[in-house]
Motif scaffolding. Structure first.
Motif, PDB file in Angstrom:
ATOM      1  N   ARG A  59       0.858  -1.190   0.000  1.00  0.00           N
ATOM      2  CA  ARG A  59       0.000   0.000   0.000  1.00  0.00           C
ATOM      3  C   ARG A  59       0.893   1.239   0.000  1.00  0.00           C
ATOM      4  NH1 ARG A  59      -2.643  -4.017   2.717  1.00  0.00           N
ATOM      5  NH2 ARG A  59      -4.896  -4.154   2.396  1.00  0.00           N
ATOM      6  N   THR A  60       1.355   1.605  -1.180  1.00  0.00           N
ATOM      7  CA  THR A  60       2.350   2.678  -1.266  1.00  0.00           C
ATOM      8  C   THR A  60       1.774   4.004  -1.736  1.00  0.00           C
ATOM      9  OG1 THR A  60       2.849   2.080  -3.547  1.00  0.00           O
ATOM     10  CG2 THR A  60       4.200   1.052  -1.842  1.00  0.00           C
ATOM     11  N   GLY A  61       0.631   3.975  -2.441  1.00  0.00           N
ATOM     12  CA  GLY A  61       0.166   5.177  -3.125  1.00  0.00           C
ATOM     13  C   GLY A  61       1.035   5.470  -4.340  1.00  0.00           C
ATOM     14  N   THR A  62       0.602   6.436  -5.129  1.00  0.00           N
ATOM     15  CA  THR A  62       1.312   6.740  -6.380  1.00  0.00           C
ATOM     16  C   THR A  62       1.489   8.245  -6.541  1.00  0.00           C
ATOM     17  OG1 THR A  62       0.504   4.760  -7.498  1.00  0.00           O
ATOM     18  CG2 THR A  62       1.144   6.594  -8.924  1.00  0.00           C
ATOM     19  N   LEU A  63       2.734   8.621  -6.858  1.00  0.00           N
ATOM     20  CA  LEU A  63       3.033  10.016  -7.222  1.00  0.00           C
ATOM     21  C   LEU A  63       3.095  10.120  -8.739  1.00  0.00           C
ATOM     22  CD1 LEU A  63       5.963  11.050  -4.854  1.00  0.00           C
ATOM     23  CD2 LEU A  63       3.826  12.314  -5.157  1.00  0.00           C
ATOM     24  N   THR A  64       2.382  11.069  -9.313  1.00  0.00           N
ATOM     25  CA  THR A  64       2.505  11.299 -10.759  1.00  0.00           C
ATOM     26  C   THR A  64       3.164  12.658 -10.967  1.00  0.00           C
ATOM     27  OG1 THR A  64       0.461  10.050 -11.093  1.00  0.00           O
ATOM     28  CG2 THR A  64       1.265  11.320 -12.969  1.00  0.00           C
ATOM     29  N   LEU A  65       4.184  12.671 -11.803  1.00  0.00           N
ATOM     30  CA  LEU A  65       5.003  13.874 -11.969  1.00  0.00           C
ATOM     31  C   LEU A  65       4.939  14.383 -13.403  1.00  0.00           C
ATOM     32  CD1 LEU A  65       8.103  12.395 -10.122  1.00  0.00           C
ATOM     33  CD2 LEU A  65       6.323  13.863  -9.133  1.00  0.00           C
ATOM     34  N   ALA A  66       5.081  15.698 -13.519  1.00  0.00           N
ATOM     35  CA  ALA A  66       5.250  16.301 -14.845  1.00  0.00           C
ATOM     36  C   ALA A  66       6.690  16.773 -14.932  1.00  0.00           C
ATOM     37  CB  ALA A  66       4.293  17.470 -15.006  1.00  0.00           C
ATOM     38  N   PHE A  67       7.324  16.517 -16.062  1.00  0.00           N
ATOM     39  CA  PHE A  67       8.734  16.867 -16.209  1.00  0.00           C
ATOM     40  C   PHE A  67       8.905  18.325 -16.618  1.00  0.00           C
ATOM     41  CE2 PHE A  67      12.564  16.993 -18.990  1.00  0.00           C
ATOM     42  CZ  PHE A  67      13.513  16.795 -17.997  1.00  0.00           C
ATOM     43  N   ASP A  68       8.151  18.767 -17.627  1.00  0.00           N
ATOM     44  CA  ASP A  68       8.309  20.167 -18.061  1.00  0.00           C
ATOM     45  C   ASP A  68       6.941  20.873 -18.098  1.00  0.00           C
ATOM     46  OD1 ASP A  68       7.038  19.468 -20.422  1.00  0.00           O
ATOM     47  OD2 ASP A  68       8.881  19.358 -21.610  1.00  0.00           O
TER      48      ASP A  68
END
Ligand code: GLY
Length: 391
Positions: free
Chosen positions: A96-105
């Motif tokens: 049960r880690t959860g998720t980070l979603t990232l934008a690069f630019d």
């Protein structure tokens, strides 16, 4: 010459990857006598899959029904894993880690915020956080990030561990696993004799049952007439974080890097699964220089520390795509044949839901309403669901 073995099997499951094995397990739990046929159980898309339970972060425009199925499946995973682990004493790797979603630019940020707006409108649990806050959660994130979204409910399992546990559970429940391919599926309506549904394997042996479930990934289209599955190739790299004790990654990290999606899934044992390309290509299982290069380049743009990690494996397999990205769960048209395929990017996530639905189809004679959007009849507009039910 075909030989009829005079089987007393209730259900034949064609394909024993995570979908077929889950279906067989749930059928066996409900009392069915089950036989699975697969030349290499678990060596298809299950073998490559990262195992993200990404009901939120895989949700995109036009896929409201798929989102509903994915959310229901995500809610089923904890019990599914607990039961499987209790039966076998083997872990499924549910984290049960959860998720980070990232934008690069900046362009990626615009895209990500547009998608996030949709998630908010659809009531999904995801919130934008500052990139500093993301870095506090995961200190190995790179210095150049334009935006971050936190989805606390998108977890992960280890598909290879889950598959291993499923095979153990099947053996304990006396499910017959025959490591042979199926050449032909035989529709039928009778409850005994040669008009029973069945399959012919590559040795020419005929296996008969009350119901045949085709869970053969994209290959299902070769077995069930009109099944609209296609291969969508994915390339995946596996890295070993144990080799570099200073490297830390706890949560699933995914993102857009100059419009290209990439994800990193950290296992409890230190393995990092980096995926995954989506290519409209045949299932040739070839890792390409360009595919591997692009994956690692984009992953290191988000998490530069992976530079130091050994690459332990490069894998290519094909997901079972469907024309609308929804799975195919239900009667295929020809009597006695049920499809459980077309899960595309969400096979691991949807395994418990699919298995429960097919087990209900066998035990109760009908599919639960909750999976009606996934009924194969949607690709046969001249038929309604009634015509697709086995009499
Ligand atoms: N679910 C991730 C993928 O199919 O690549």
């Amino acid at each position: 010459m075909e030989m009829d073995t005079g089987d007393t099997t209730d259900v034949i499951v064609v394909g024993c990857g995570i979908i077929g094995a889950s279906v067989a397990w749930q059928l066996a739990r409900r009392g069915a006598v089950v036989r699975c046929l697969d030349p290499h159980p678990g060596d298809g898309s299950t073998y490559a899959a990262a195992g993200m339970l990404a009901a939120v972060t895989e949700t995109t425009f036009g896929e409201h029904e798929l989102m509903r199925l994915n959310l229901e499946a995500a809610a089923m995973w904890p019990d599914f894993a607990t039961q499987l682990e209790a039966e076998t004493g083997q872990p499924c790797g549910l984290r049960r880690t959860g998720t980070l979603t990232l934008a690069f630019d900046g362009d990626d940020r615009q895209q990500l915020r547009r998608l996030h707006q949709l998630h908010v409108e659809w009531g999904l649990d995801a919130r934008e956080i500052t990139t500093d806050a993301a870095r506090q959660m995961e200190p190995t994130l790179g210095p150049r990030l334009a935006a971050a979204i936190w989805a606390p409910g998108d977890h992960q399992v280890d598909p290879r561990s889950a598959q291993k546990a499923l095979l153990t559970a099947l053996m304990a429940r006396k499910v017959d696993i025959i490591e042979r391919a199926v050449e032909r599926v035989l529709p039928g309506t009778a409850v005994t004799g040669p008009s029973r549904p069945g399959v012919v394997d590559t040795n020419g042996q005929v296996h008969r049952a009350d119901l045949v479930v085709v869970a053969a990934g994209w290959n299902s289209r070769l077995l069930a007439p009109g099944c609209p599955t296609r291969p969508v190739k994915g390339q995946v790299a596996r890295l070993d974080a144990r080799a570099v004790p200073t490297f830390q990654l706890t949560r699933v990290v995914r993102g857009l890097v100059q419009d290209r999606p990439v994800y990193l899934v950290p296992r409890a044992d230190g393995e990092i699964v980096v995926g995954g390309t989506s290519e409209e290509q045949p299932d040739n299982r070839q890792v390409t220089a360009g595919g591997a290069f692009a994956l690692l380049r984009d992953a290191r743009a988000l998490v530069p520390g992976i530079d130091e990690l050994p690459v332990t494996e490069l894998t290519a397999r094909a997901r079972p795509g469907s024309p609308d990205n929804l799975p195919l769960i239900g009667d295929a048209g020809p009597p006695g044949i049920v499809l459980a395929t077309g899960h595309y990017r969400n096979g691991v996530l949807l395994a418990p839901l699919t298995a429960a639905a097919v087990a209900a189809r066998w035990a109760d004679g009908k599919l639960p309403d909750s999976v009606s959007a996934a009924h194969p009849a949607r690709f046969h507009p001249t038929h309604d669901h009634e015509h697709f039910a086995v009499p």
